[in-house]
Design an enzyme around this catalytic site. Structure first.
Site, PDB file in Angstrom:
ATOM      1  N   CYS A 172       0.874  -1.174   0.000  1.00 42.90           N
ATOM      2  CA  CYS A 172       0.000   0.000   0.000  1.00 42.90           C
ATOM      3  C   CYS A 172       0.915   1.229   0.000  1.00 42.90           C
ATOM      4  CB  CYS A 172      -0.895  -0.037   1.245  1.00 42.90           C
ATOM      5  SG  CYS A 172      -1.991   1.376   1.350  1.00 42.90           S
TER       6      CYS A 172
ATOM      7  N   CYS B 148     -11.246  14.284   3.869  1.00 44.35           N
ATOM      8  CA  CYS B 148     -12.402  13.430   4.149  1.00 44.35           C
ATOM      9  C   CYS B 148     -12.597  13.351   5.662  1.00 44.35           C
ATOM     10  CB  CYS B 148     -12.212  12.045   3.540  1.00 44.35           C
ATOM     11  SG  CYS B 148     -12.071  12.116   1.735  1.00 44.35           S
TER      12      CYS B 148
END
Ligand code: SAH
Length: 361
Positions: free
Chosen positions: A108, A119
């Site tokens: 990742c 967000c």
């Protein structure tokens, strides 16, 4: 010549390296050898590139450089997930995560230091954007993880789900994908790469025309503009309808689907009517839904739903014919799970100070 003026091998696609070599009086095909050393064998030291003559190695050492992120810290979760804290040349730090057995081996990778998307449930978003990563820094994470984990010869997937919004750093991200795909380098098929995005519309449309096409994941998180606007602020600029239309036009390979990520927040977007609206929204899209129960953290004003609520939400989608999976949270004990990547000592936002204080407990 100052160090800054020397081009960095890690920042160059192979054709650019060929040109740079030729411009300095060397043979173009040396680029192939250099790529093989750096990406296939994990050799960053020119002196060790033994199929180049001593004179050539000496010349290249004067003319080029190769920056590699420095490994500052490596933490291992009880579930085998590993988090890597890396320092960049300017002292900024980023995190990358290794997730074994998903069933694939997955890296990742981050695309920015911090993130501008803000967000509401994401810790990285609390940092704000510090800066974009360069292509060499994006690929550099892969080089460091592959070396540290002795995985140069192993198969692995890449998800651009670390820190940052990849489509907000479009050019460097795409350049990184081209370097990763080079047949003399990692030779990584774009099918092994997933780009996760909030859906920056112009960039999404540009992505649809790229020769190198990663798998696409859209961070949706809510079925209506009102709800999504609260969670993913960029939705106020690029609304759900337009993003879904762009997804319908996206040139997908046969049998492939766009993943829609949906963070489940208790009492906010996890109600049965949300699930029904979501199913309706995705009707006609070649989709699969990946439900992500919130990874709660101090400073994040939401709660993870109960297992029963998660099951019910998934069942409603499945009953309506959608492909659904629930993402297993990995590496939560080392704060390596989705939305938990945040690094200290950079720009301190209120959210980060909150998080720092809570982590220190
Ligand atoms: N900027 C990209 C990549 C970010 S991370 C994007 O938004 O898609 C990958 C996923 O983790 C995104 O779907 C993101 O919304 C999700 N995520 C962020 N914070 C989270 C949290 N606290 N719990 C669970 N998932 C989270």
């Amino acid at each position: 010549m100052t160090a800054l003026a020397r081009p960095d091998f890690g920042e160059m696609e192979r054709p650019a390296l060929e040109d740079a070599l030729e411009g300095r009086g060397h043979e173009r095909f040396r680029a192939r050898q250099i790529f093989q050393w750096i990406y296939q064998r994990g050799v960053a030291d020119l002196a060790a590139m033994t199929d180049l003559s001593r004179e050539l190695r000496a010349a290249l050492a004067q003319e080029f450089t190769l920056a590699t992120p420095a490994l500052l810290q490596r933490e291992t979760s009880i579930d085998g997930t590993e988090k890597f804290l890396l320092r960049l040349h300017d002292g900024r730090t980023i995190e990358s995560v290794f997730i074994p057995d998903t069933p694939a081996m997955t890296f990742c990778i981050s695309t920015q230091v911090g993130c501008a998307m803000a967000c509401a449930f994401c810790l990285t978003g609390k940092m704000g954007l510090v800066r974009n990563l360069t292509a060499g820094e994006i690929v550099g994470q892969v080089r460091v993880l592959a070396d540290t984990l002795s995985m140069r010869d192993a198969r692995f997937n890449i998800v651009l789900m670390g820190m940052g919004e990849p489509l907000h750093n479009y050019d460097e991200t795409m350049k990184a994908l081209r370097i990763l795909a080079d047949e003399h380098g990692f030779n990584l098929s774009p099918r092994r790469i997933t780009l996760s995005t909030v859906g920056l519309l112009p960039a999404l449309e540009r992505l649809a025309r790229e020769p190198i096409m990663p798998n696409l994941a859209i961070s949706l998180h809510a079925p209506t503009d009102v709800q999504r606007g609260e969670l993913v602020p960029i939705n106020r600029k690029y609304g759900i309808g337009d993003v879904i239309e762009a997804c319908k036009r996206f040139p997908l390979k046969r049998r492939s689907r766009i993943t829609f990520e949906y963070v489940l927040l208790s009492g906010v977007n996890d109600r049965p009517e949300d699930a029904r609206r979501l199913a309706k929204l995705l009707a006609g899209v070649k989709s699969k839904v990946n439900l992500i129960p919130l990874n709660a953290a101090p400073g994040i004003p939401f709660e993870r739903p109960s297992d029963a609520a998660i099951d019910q939400f998934a069942r409603i989608l499945a009953e309506r014919g959608l492909f659904v999976s629930v993402r297993k949270s990995r590496g939560r004990d080392i704060r390596a799970a989705c939305g938990q990547l945040i690094v200290e000592g950079q720009r301190k936002s209120t959210g980060q100070r909150l998080a720092d204080a809570a982590f220190a407990k």
